[in-house]
Motif scaffolding. Structure first.
Motif, PDB file in Angstrom:
ATOM      1  N   VAL A 112      47.782  16.921  -2.542  1.00 40.67           N
ATOM      2  CA  VAL A 112      46.941  16.999  -3.739  1.00 40.67           C
ATOM      3  C   VAL A 112      46.170  18.326  -3.781  1.00 40.67           C
ATOM      4  O   VAL A 112      46.116  19.005  -4.829  1.00 40.67           O
ATOM      5  N   THR A 113      45.601  18.734  -2.659  1.00 39.69           N
ATOM      6  CA  THR A 113      44.812  19.962  -2.624  1.00 39.69           C
ATOM      7  C   THR A 113      45.679  21.189  -2.891  1.00 39.69           C
ATOM      8  O   THR A 113      45.292  22.085  -3.670  1.00 39.69           O
ATOM      9  N   ALA A 114      46.854  21.246  -2.253  1.00 35.18           N
ATOM     10  CA  ALA A 114      47.741  22.393  -2.471  1.00 35.18           C
ATOM     11  C   ALA A 114      48.229  22.442  -3.912  1.00 35.18           C
ATOM     12  O   ALA A 114      48.356  23.528  -4.501  1.00 35.18           O
ATOM     13  N   ASN A 115      48.481  21.262  -4.487  1.00 32.45           N
ATOM     14  CA  ASN A 115      48.938  21.224  -5.886  1.00 32.45           C
ATOM     15  C   ASN A 115      47.875  21.806  -6.809  1.00 32.45           C
ATOM     16  O   ASN A 115      48.183  22.588  -7.730  1.00 32.45           O
ATOM     17  N   LEU A 116      46.631  21.455  -6.565  1.00 34.39           N
ATOM     18  CA  LEU A 116      45.546  21.987  -7.392  1.00 34.39           C
ATOM     19  C   LEU A 116      45.299  23.464  -7.114  1.00 34.39           C
ATOM     20  O   LEU A 116      44.969  24.233  -8.030  1.00 34.39           O
ATOM     21  N   ALA A 117      45.447  23.872  -5.840  1.00 39.12           N
ATOM     22  CA  ALA A 117      45.191  25.268  -5.493  1.00 39.12           C
ATOM     23  C   ALA A 117      46.240  26.207  -6.069  1.00 39.12           C
ATOM     24  O   ALA A 117      45.952  27.388  -6.317  1.00 39.12           O
ATOM     25  N   ILE A 118      47.445  25.717  -6.251  1.00 44.18           N
ATOM     26  CA  ILE A 118      48.496  26.574  -6.826  1.00 44.18           C
ATOM     27  C   ILE A 118      48.125  26.986  -8.238  1.00 44.18           C
ATOM     28  O   ILE A 118      48.289  28.153  -8.647  1.00 44.18           O
ATOM     29  N   GLY A 119      47.583  26.043  -9.017  1.00 42.45           N
ATOM     30  CA  GLY A 119      47.096  26.345 -10.359  1.00 42.45           C
ATOM     31  C   GLY A 119      48.164  26.975 -11.242  1.00 42.45           C
ATOM     32  O   GLY A 119      49.266  26.447 -11.408  1.00 42.45           O
ATOM     33  N   SER A 120      47.853  28.150 -11.765  1.00 38.37           N
ATOM     34  CA  SER A 120      48.759  28.834 -12.689  1.00 38.37           C
ATOM     35  C   SER A 120      49.606  29.900 -12.007  1.00 38.37           C
ATOM     36  O   SER A 120      50.215  30.738 -12.681  1.00 38.37           O
ATOM     37  N   HIS A 121      49.652  29.883 -10.664  1.00 35.70           N
ATOM     38  CA  HIS A 121      50.467  30.865  -9.960  1.00 35.70           C
ATOM     39  C   HIS A 121      51.936  30.687 -10.337  1.00 35.70           C
ATOM     40  O   HIS A 121      52.434  29.566 -10.485  1.00 35.70           O
ATOM     41  N   ARG A 122      52.628  31.801 -10.476  1.00 34.57           N
ATOM     42  CA  ARG A 122      54.058  31.738 -10.752  1.00 34.57           C
ATOM     43  C   ARG A 122      54.864  31.570  -9.477  1.00 34.57           C
ATOM     44  O   ARG A 122      55.925  30.944  -9.496  1.00 34.57           O
ATOM     45  N   THR A 123      54.375  32.185  -8.427  1.00 36.58           N
ATOM     46  CA  THR A 123      55.049  32.049  -7.132  1.00 36.58           C
ATOM     47  C   THR A 123      54.014  31.644  -6.082  1.00 36.58           C
ATOM     48  O   THR A 123      52.813  31.849  -6.261  1.00 36.58           O
ATOM     49  N   VAL A 124      54.546  31.103  -4.989  1.00 39.84           N
ATOM     50  CA  VAL A 124      53.675  30.664  -3.908  1.00 39.84           C
ATOM     51  C   VAL A 124      54.414  30.869  -2.598  1.00 39.84           C
ATOM     52  O   VAL A 124      55.654  30.904  -2.564  1.00 39.84           O
ATOM     53  N   SER A 125      53.664  31.004  -1.535  1.00 39.98           N
ATOM     54  CA  SER A 125      54.288  31.237  -0.234  1.00 39.98           C
ATOM     55  C   SER A 125      55.178  30.066   0.152  1.00 39.98           C
ATOM     56  O   SER A 125      54.872  28.892  -0.126  1.00 39.98           O
ATOM     57  N   VAL A 126      56.270  30.371   0.806  1.00 42.52           N
ATOM     58  CA  VAL A 126      57.188  29.333   1.276  1.00 42.52           C
ATOM     59  C   VAL A 126      56.519  28.437   2.320  1.00 42.52           C
ATOM     60  O   VAL A 126      57.016  27.335   2.618  1.00 42.52           O
ATOM     61  N   ALA A 127      55.390  28.877   2.867  1.00 36.97           N
ATOM     62  CA  ALA A 127      54.683  28.053   3.847  1.00 36.97           C
ATOM     63  C   ALA A 127      54.199  26.741   3.246  1.00 36.97           C
ATOM     64  O   ALA A 127      54.050  25.745   3.968  1.00 36.97           O
ATOM     65  N   VAL A 128      53.963  26.723   1.912  1.00 30.64           N
ATOM     66  CA  VAL A 128      53.466  25.493   1.285  1.00 30.64           C
ATOM     67  C   VAL A 128      54.523  24.396   1.302  1.00 30.64           C
ATOM     68  O   VAL A 128      54.289  23.307   1.856  1.00 30.64           O
ATOM     69  N   PRO A 129      55.718  24.610   0.703  1.00 34.25           N
ATOM     70  CA  PRO A 129      56.715  23.530   0.774  1.00 34.25           C
ATOM     71  C   PRO A 129      57.212  23.287   2.194  1.00 34.25           C
ATOM     72  O   PRO A 129      57.570  22.155   2.539  1.00 34.25           O
ATOM     73  N   ALA A 130      57.243  24.340   3.026  1.00 34.73           N
ATOM     74  CA  ALA A 130      57.692  24.150   4.409  1.00 34.73           C
ATOM     75  C   ALA A 130      56.733  23.236   5.170  1.00 34.73           C
ATOM     76  O   ALA A 130      57.146  22.333   5.904  1.00 34.73           O
ATOM     77  N   THR A 131      55.426  23.470   4.989  1.00 33.79           N
ATOM     78  CA  THR A 131      54.443  22.618   5.656  1.00 33.79           C
ATOM     79  C   THR A 131      54.533  21.182   5.160  1.00 33.79           C
ATOM     80  O   THR A 131      54.465  20.224   5.950  1.00 33.79           O
ATOM     81  N   ALA A 132      54.704  21.021   3.853  1.00 36.76           N
ATOM     82  CA  ALA A 132      54.844  19.672   3.301  1.00 36.76           C
ATOM     83  C   ALA A 132      56.067  18.967   3.867  1.00 36.76           C
ATOM     84  O   ALA A 132      56.024  17.774   4.187  1.00 36.76           O
ATOM     85  N   THR A 133      57.153  19.698   4.006  1.00 34.46           N
ATOM     86  CA  THR A 133      58.375  19.105   4.553  1.00 34.46           C
ATOM     87  C   THR A 133      58.200  18.715   6.013  1.00 34.46           C
ATOM     88  O   THR A 133      58.627  17.632   6.440  1.00 34.46           O
ATOM     89  N   VAL A 134      57.576  19.594   6.793  1.00 31.96           N
ATOM     90  CA  VAL A 134      57.346  19.293   8.213  1.00 31.96           C
ATOM     91  C   VAL A 134      56.441  18.071   8.368  1.00 31.96           C
ATOM     92  O   VAL A 134      56.693  17.179   9.194  1.00 31.96           O
ATOM     93  N   LEU A 135      55.381  18.020   7.567  1.00 33.75           N
ATOM     94  CA  LEU A 135      54.483  16.873   7.641  1.00 33.75           C
ATOM     95  C   LEU A 135      55.180  15.583   7.246  1.00 33.75           C
ATOM     96  O   LEU A 135      54.986  14.529   7.861  1.00 33.75           O
ATOM     97  N   ALA A 136      56.014  15.653   6.212  1.00 29.27           N
ATOM     98  CA  ALA A 136      56.752  14.458   5.785  1.00 29.27           C
ATOM     99  C   ALA A 136      57.728  14.003   6.869  1.00 29.27           C
ATOM    100  O   ALA A 136      57.860  12.801   7.144  1.00 29.27           O
ATOM    101  N   ALA A 137      58.414  14.969   7.502  1.00 27.70           N
ATOM    102  CA  ALA A 137      59.348  14.620   8.572  1.00 27.70           C
ATOM    103  C   ALA A 137      58.605  14.001   9.759  1.00 27.70           C
ATOM    104  O   ALA A 137      59.068  13.032  10.365  1.00 27.70           O
TER     105      ALA A 137
END
Length: 415
Positions: A120-145
């Protein structure tokens, strides 16, 4: 009054793990910590400008999937917890809380909370950014795994917690751990060994401590705290209530000998709760095993085979105790002076709690009586001479029951 044999810490430090009180289960604190970590990561990772970048829309999609997924995992945790606890209470014993207090349950829930807050926090922090660091989805994937791996562990724990053999082995092993620490073997190979010092007479009683609070169950005692306060006062504290007992307002808790220790210091070392725990309770394993055996022998269930398995576990606890150092024990300070006397059960109490209830309820179950006879004979072989009369008395009763009700089983057992 002479001081009981003094306890010292052995090389494996197992006694210290038992003598030192265990902290209460802090499930709430672990969840708050996980939520804080998730919040910080959710704020920091989307702000990374360097490195490989991905489309913000795709990262948001990943975060949404992970967030919704962990909500489903939280539902699974509560469902499994409720079903397993209900099953164990209905089929084994209401006092059996092995799965409910298992750290894997609360650690998984804390991980789920952290992943949800991060998503939730990362989703809100992204805001109107067009791109974001790959660390965001990578961290989410690692946490989910990681959450999925922990869910798998939870499932295996839940399956084991409804299997009789696993439950009996777990109860036996937990009971054996505290018994080894509190009641050493004669050769001193366990965690606590008796000192070679001669027994010393304790000073005269200078004061007594009575319980001033509400009715509670003694779940733990902070023995090390008692040693410290007794050392400062140059006194000895003789505890009069064993772990696992219930104390009422006005009951005698301890005697202070040779010095002056404030009552509040002694009472603060007694940890009162509403249910017994394995950590310092030598007879809890016997009580749980007896509960399982009694439930199996009840007319509603009538499962003597389960009672036989219970006696197998009881024998695994009684045989080492038959030659161990039993009775009260004392803890000395660094100078060798006795500072605390622990109130511990004796041989008769262990046999009564672990054996008598099940055996008395098995009068109409010849296979249970035959197994009880084997238990008594084997434990008698390993027991000290002064402990054999208690076993022989029970052996005579078992033989009488078999001879009167099931003579064929007695002849078979005798052969």
């Amino acid at each position: 009054m002479d001081a009981p044999p003094t306890m010292t810490l052995g090389p494996d430090r197992s006694a210290e793990r038992v003598v030192r009180p265990r902290r209460a289960l802090r499930a709430g604190a672990s969840q708050v910590l996980a939520a804080a970590v998730g919040f910080v990561l959710g704020l920091l990772l989307p702000g990374i400008d360097g490195g490989y970048q991905v489309a913000a829309e795709r990262a948001v999609d990943v975060l949404k999937v992970v967030g919704l997924g962990v909500l489903s995992v939280a539902t699974l945790i509560f469902s499994v917890l409720f079903l397993v606890v209900q099953w164990a209470a209905g089929n084994f014993s209401h006092r059996l809380v092995l799965f409910r207090t298992d750290p894997v349950v609360w650690r998984l829930f804390a991980l789920v909370v952290g992943v949800l807050v991060f998503s939730v926090t990362a989703n809100l922090a992204i805001g109107s950014h067009r791109t974001v660091s790959v660390a965001v989805p990578a961290t989410a994937t690692v946490l989910a795994a990681t959450a999925l791996v922990q869910v798998r562990r939870l499932q295996l724990k839940a399956l084991k917690s409804i299997q009789l053999a696993h439950v009996l082995a777990d109860v036996r092993d937990r009971g054996r751990e505290v018994l080894r620490a509190m009641h050493p073997s004669p050769n001193g190979t366990d965690g606590v060994v008796p000192d070679a010092h001669e027994a010393r007479a304790l000073p005269e009683v200078t004061s007594t401590v009575v319980w001033a609070g509400d009715t509670v169950l003694v779940a733990q005692v902070d023995w090390l705290r008692l040693v410290r306060v007794a050392t400062r006062a140059d006194a000895a504290v003789v505890l009069k209530v064993p772990v696992g007992s219930t104390i009422y307002p006005g009951d005698l808790v301890a005697e202070v000998r040779g010095g002056r220790v404030p009552d509040a210091e002694v009472l603060r070392a007694v940890v009162g709760e509403i249910e017994r725990t394995f950590h310092q309770d030598p007879t809890l394993a016997f009580r749980l095993l007896a509960d399982i055996g009694l439930r199996a022998l009840s007319p509603a269930i009538n499962d003597p085979a389960t009672a036989v398995q219970v006696l197998d576990a009881v024998e695994g606890l009684l045989r080492p105790l038959a030659s161990a150092e039993l009775g009260d024990r004392s803890i000395a300070d660094a100078t060798g002076a006795v500072r605390v006397v622990m109130c511990l059960p004796g041989w008769e109490e262990f046999v009564r709690v672990g054996f008598d209830d099940v055996c008395r309820a098995a009068s109409d179950a010849p296979m249970v009586l035959s197994r009880a006879r084997q238990l008594l004979l084997r434990v008698r072989e390993a027991a000290r001479e002064e402990r054999r009369p208690a076993l022989e008395e029970r052996l005579a009763w078992v033989d009488q029951e078999l001879a009167g009700r099931h003579p064929a089983f007695l002849r078979e057992a005798a052969d």
